[in-house]
Design an enzyme around this catalytic site. Sequence first.
Site, mmCIF file in Angstrom:
data_model
loop_
_atom_site.group_PDB
_atom_site.id
_atom_site.type_symbol
_atom_site.label_atom_id
_atom_site.label_comp_id
_atom_site.label_asym_id
_atom_site.label_seq_id
_atom_site.Cartn_x
_atom_site.Cartn_y
_atom_site.Cartn_z
ATOM 1 N N GLY A 1 45.370 15.116 36.724
ATOM 2 C CA GLY A 1 46.446 14.591 37.564
ATOM 3 C C GLY A 1 46.589 13.078 37.440
ATOM 4 N N THR A 2 45.475 12.381 37.404
ATOM 5 C CA THR A 2 45.507 10.922 37.327
ATOM 6 C C THR A 2 46.203 10.455 36.049
ATOM 7 O OG1 THR A 2 43.485 10.786 38.623
ATOM 8 C CG2 THR A 2 44.048 8.847 37.303
ATOM 9 N N ASN B 1 47.866 15.377 49.699
ATOM 10 C CA ASN B 1 46.524 15.923 49.560
ATOM 11 C C ASN B 1 45.660 15.733 50.800
ATOM 12 O OD1 ASN B 1 47.048 13.249 48.294
ATOM 13 N ND2 ASN B 1 44.822 13.123 48.297
ATOM 14 N N SER C 1 47.222 19.427 37.787
ATOM 15 C CA SER C 1 45.805 19.280 37.463
ATOM 16 C C SER C 1 45.114 20.627 37.620
ATOM 17 C CB SER C 1 45.168 18.253 38.399
ATOM 18 O OG SER C 1 43.781 18.208 38.173
ATOM 19 N N THR D 1 42.176 14.375 19.945
ATOM 20 C CA THR D 1 41.925 15.810 19.787
ATOM 21 C C THR D 1 42.020 16.507 21.144
ATOM 22 O OG1 THR D 1 40.504 15.336 17.918
ATOM 23 C CG2 THR D 1 40.282 17.525 18.917
ATOM 24 N N CYS E 1 38.451 10.664 47.438
ATOM 25 C CA CYS E 1 38.480 9.478 46.582
ATOM 26 C C CYS E 1 38.153 8.225 47.370
ATOM 27 C CB CYS E 1 39.849 9.322 45.938
ATOM 28 S SG CYS E 1 40.408 10.815 45.151
HETATM 29 C C1 LIG Z 1 43.430 15.491 42.947
HETATM 30 C C2 LIG Z 1 44.754 14.815 42.934
HETATM 31 C C3 LIG Z 1 45.128 13.951 41.890
HETATM 32 C C4 LIG Z 1 44.178 13.571 40.780
HETATM 33 O O1 LIG Z 1 43.956 14.631 39.902
HETATM 34 P P1 LIG Z 1 42.692 14.574 38.901
HETATM 35 O O2 LIG Z 1 42.904 15.729 37.997
HETATM 36 O O3 LIG Z 1 41.487 14.721 39.757
HETATM 37 O O4 LIG Z 1 42.765 13.260 38.195
HETATM 38 C C5 LIG Z 1 46.389 13.402 41.918
HETATM 39 N N1 LIG Z 1 47.257 13.678 42.908
HETATM 40 C C6 LIG Z 1 46.944 14.503 43.918
HETATM 41 C C7 LIG Z 1 47.955 14.790 44.974
HETATM 42 C C8 LIG Z 1 45.681 15.087 43.975
HETATM 43 O O5 LIG Z 1 45.379 15.892 44.986
#
Ligand SMILES: *Cc1c(COP(=O)(O)O)cnc(C)c1O
Length: 391
Positions: free
Chosen positions: A71-72, A151, A199, A237, A324
């Site tokens: 997600g990041t 989140n 993610s 890769t 986080c």
């Molecule tokens: C967990 C989360 C992310 C980050 O995702 P990762 O795969 O852990 O980097 C970004 N946005 C939201 C809303 C999340 O809950």
Amino acid sequence: MKRVYMDHSATTPVRAEVLEAMMPFLTLTFGNPSSLHWFGREARKALEEARDKVARAIGAAPQEIIFTSGGTESNNLAIRGVARARREKGNHIITSAIEHHAVLDTCLALREEGFEVTVLPVDEHGKISLDQLKAAITDKTILITVMMANNEVGTIQPIAEIGRLAHERGVTFHTDAVQAIGNLPVKVDDLNCDLLSMSAHKFYGPKGVGALYIRKGTSIKVFNFGGSQERKLRPGTENVPGIAGMGRAIELAVDGMEEKVKHVTGLRDRLIEGLLKIGDVRLNGHPTDRLPNNVNVSIRYVEGESLILSLDLKGIAVSSGSACTSGSLDPSHVLMALGLDHQTAHGSLRLSLGYRNTREDVDYVLEVMPEIVARLRAMSPVYACKTKEVE
Ligand SMILES: *Cc1c(COP(=O)(O)O)cnc(C)c1O
């Protein structure tokens, strides 16, 4: 010891079917998808099959899916990529105050490169105002990025309307849908979005793999170089086992979603009802437009961290605000944006459910929570003053 995991918004376990889908690419068919031989071709096939599955799950075309490390990275690629590609047209970006740090900090970092960033406030339930959004759009606006579901407090934003407003003014629209997959219907055409982040580890896939949907025709400029993988947007890769796992996981997440959602919604509402009975407890987030698996409460006169540790001793895993930010003493930026005072924000707890949680799990939490809260409050000087006042 009995263990109850209620921290699914932080991460989820890998499902057995997902692990099974990953195994061949860690063992027999371990090839590099760029290789021409059999090992490589098998890996390439798996990659494209997973792409088809992710695309199908969100109503996109396979060519519109780019695999990333999560997600990041998807949020960074979307925001920085669009900002650079559309720099000629303008330098204005709009986001919201309750975005995940992967969005918020990326936008704020762009300020240092000369971009102007409007951070929209939210109301007491965590919703942005469409009127404020409309008023914020200027001729220089190139990108709007607003998350689909929060989140921490679970609030769901009016994504389709935001997308419509963006497109009326020729603005590109990105949404972080990391918490939405498996919890809400996610179809890119219904949502009017140009980019959408996902993610895998948030929907029973492995960690370290994600995807970005990029609508055909959307301008995006690369900032990593090295290879031609993922249409040069994400060179390097590919994480073939992870990607194969993500494909299987999203298929399972979308399959029979209604039933799973119904189950967790029932547990959520039972949990909320029970927690509110403790007294001096308030629900954070939207009363109805919230993720089916999210409970976020502020428990007056206790500290979130103490509560988490006491619950952990009873085998219950929950979190305070966002995983986080735990470890820092600053209260969550999300709860502050909702207008909570410091003390109330510090006494907040997030319980996020999964489809494997049971009614017994909920009842166990509701059984141990009042005792723990009473014990912690008995030690709180603020609580002692409060009870004196009442007498
Ligand atoms: C967990 C989360 C992310 C980050 O995702 P990762 O795969 O852990 O980097 C970004 N946005 C939201 C809303 C999340 O809950």
